[in-house]
Design a protein around this motif. Sequence first.
Motif, short mmCIF file in Angstrom:
data_model
loop_
_atom_site.label_atom_id
_atom_site.label_comp_id
_atom_site.label_asym_id
_atom_site.label_seq_id
_atom_site.Cartn_x
_atom_site.Cartn_y
_atom_site.Cartn_z
N THR A 1 16.23 58.11 -39.81
CA THR A 1 14.87 58.11 -40.37
C THR A 1 14.17 59.43 -40.05
N ARG A 2 13.15 59.72 -40.81
CA ARG A 2 12.37 60.93 -40.58
C ARG A 2 11.69 60.87 -39.21
N GLU A 3 11.28 59.67 -38.79
CA GLU A 3 10.65 59.52 -37.48
C GLU A 3 11.63 59.90 -36.37
N GLU A 4 12.90 59.49 -36.52
CA GLU A 4 13.91 59.86 -35.52
C GLU A 4 14.12 61.37 -35.50
N LEU A 5 14.18 61.96 -36.69
CA LEU A 5 14.37 63.41 -36.78
C LEU A 5 13.21 64.15 -36.12
N LYS A 6 11.99 63.70 -36.44
CA LYS A 6 10.80 64.37 -35.89
C LYS A 6 10.73 64.20 -34.38
N GLY A 7 11.04 62.99 -33.89
CA GLY A 7 11.00 62.75 -32.46
C GLY A 7 11.99 63.63 -31.71
N TYR A 8 13.20 63.75 -32.25
CA TYR A 8 14.22 64.59 -31.62
C TYR A 8 13.76 66.05 -31.62
N TYR A 9 13.17 66.48 -32.74
CA TYR A 9 12.71 67.87 -32.85
C TYR A 9 11.63 68.17 -31.81
N GLU A 10 10.65 67.29 -31.68
CA GLU A 10 9.57 67.53 -30.73
C GLU A 10 10.09 67.55 -29.29
N LYS A 11 11.07 66.71 -29.02
CA LYS A 11 11.62 66.64 -27.66
C LYS A 11 12.45 67.88 -27.32
N GLU A 12 13.18 68.39 -28.32
CA GLU A 12 14.10 69.50 -28.07
C GLU A 12 13.67 70.80 -28.74
N LYS A 13 12.39 70.91 -29.07
CA LYS A 13 11.90 72.05 -29.86
C LYS A 13 12.30 73.39 -29.26
N GLU A 14 12.24 73.51 -27.96
CA GLU A 14 12.53 74.79 -27.31
C GLU A 14 13.99 75.21 -27.47
N ASN A 15 14.83 74.27 -27.84
CA ASN A 15 16.24 74.61 -28.03
C ASN A 15 16.56 75.07 -29.44
N PHE A 16 15.59 74.97 -30.33
CA PHE A 16 15.80 75.40 -31.71
C PHE A 16 15.19 76.77 -31.93
N LYS A 17 15.92 77.80 -31.53
CA LYS A 17 15.48 79.18 -31.70
C LYS A 17 16.25 79.82 -32.86
N LEU A 18 15.55 80.61 -33.62
CA LEU A 18 16.16 81.23 -34.79
C LEU A 18 17.10 82.37 -34.39
N ASN A 19 18.23 82.44 -35.08
CA ASN A 19 19.13 83.57 -34.87
C ASN A 19 19.10 84.54 -36.06
N GLU A 20 18.19 84.30 -37.00
CA GLU A 20 17.93 85.26 -38.07
C GLU A 20 16.51 85.08 -38.59
N LYS A 21 16.01 86.11 -39.24
CA LYS A 21 14.66 86.05 -39.80
C LYS A 21 14.61 85.04 -40.94
N LEU A 22 13.51 84.27 -40.98
CA LEU A 22 13.25 83.35 -42.09
C LEU A 22 12.01 83.81 -42.84
N VAL A 23 12.01 83.58 -44.15
CA VAL A 23 10.85 83.94 -44.96
C VAL A 23 10.52 82.82 -45.92
N GLN A 24 9.24 82.74 -46.26
CA GLN A 24 8.79 81.92 -47.38
C GLN A 24 8.32 82.90 -48.45
N LEU A 25 8.82 82.75 -49.66
CA LEU A 25 8.47 83.69 -50.72
C LEU A 25 8.67 83.07 -52.09
N ARG A 26 8.09 83.71 -53.07
CA ARG A 26 8.36 83.39 -54.46
C ARG A 26 8.79 84.69 -55.14
N PHE A 27 9.77 84.60 -56.02
CA PHE A 27 10.21 85.81 -56.70
C PHE A 27 10.84 85.48 -58.04
N VAL A 28 10.95 86.49 -58.88
CA VAL A 28 11.62 86.37 -60.17
C VAL A 28 12.50 87.60 -60.38
N GLY A 29 13.54 87.41 -61.17
CA GLY A 29 14.36 88.52 -61.61
C GLY A 29 14.17 88.69 -63.11
N LEU A 30 13.70 89.86 -63.52
CA LEU A 30 13.39 90.11 -64.93
C LEU A 30 14.46 90.99 -65.56
#
Length: 293
Positions: free
Chosen positions: A125-154
């Motif tokens: 369930t999403r509740e299980e996922l969220k609970g695990y994430y909050e408990k172990e948040k410090e262990n989830f460190k990024l190993n690459e840059k993440l971006v939010q973007l919108r783009f098009v190819g013309l």
Amino acid sequence: MFSLQKNYLYLLGVIIIAICSSCDSLFREAPEKNPLARVGDAYLYKEDVVSLIGDEMSAQDSALFVTNYINRWASKQLLLSKSKINLPEEKLAEFDRLVSDYRMDLYTRAYIEALVLQSQDTAVTREELKGYYEKEKENFKLNEKLVQLRFVGLPLQFLDKDAVVAKLKNWKEEDKEYMDSIAVQFKKIHFNDSIWVGASRVMEEIPPLTPLNEEQYLKKSQFFELQDSLEVYLGKVTNVLQINDTAPFEYVIPEIKQLIVNKRRLDYARRLETEIIDEAIKKNEFEVYGKNE
């Protein structure tokens, strides 16, 4: 008394001869295997090789394959014989134990895994996922840059590029509707700027973006226009997370789900092993001797 015993032995002999004759007849009727090669007392049979020959092989390829297989088999058998003669007895005994342990592990692991897969619920369930994430948040460190973007190819010959640039920058509801209405004219589109995407994935989609220039273009609130021989790429970066930042929840959901399911399977396997031992003890199928000696 002696006569009865003699008659008994005679009858027993007749029965044994009859049984042996019958067995002999059965053995003669059984189809014999076709040996391809022999090394000492070990035989390689046609049946052992025929299943390895692919249907797509020509007759010449099949013959070459069989010849090579026989030579490899013979080489292994000869080396095995030499090793049994020349290796110390304690080393051979150690290898035999290792082979036995490995064989046992293969069987038991396969059996336990089959039971786990058969009985384990993989729904999370999403509740299980969220609970695990909050408990172990410090262990989830990024190993690459993440971006939010919108783009098009013309396409290079696209006529109304300025309108697309304005819509991508403003991005109000009417801008989204306009872009959706002409989306068939774009070669690439990505309008969902709420999704976190790895920088490497963005560079795959936008070839002019490279590790050498991504710091310039993939930064928060940056609008970019890039071009190669095929397309013009227009993009608006809305957010950025750097390496070693805490990974966002949505991005690590698949990883968290796998961790939860794996933990369930491990717990189930441990419980199964305990239950098997307890059941064997109750049925008097398992005993440990000399514990108190």
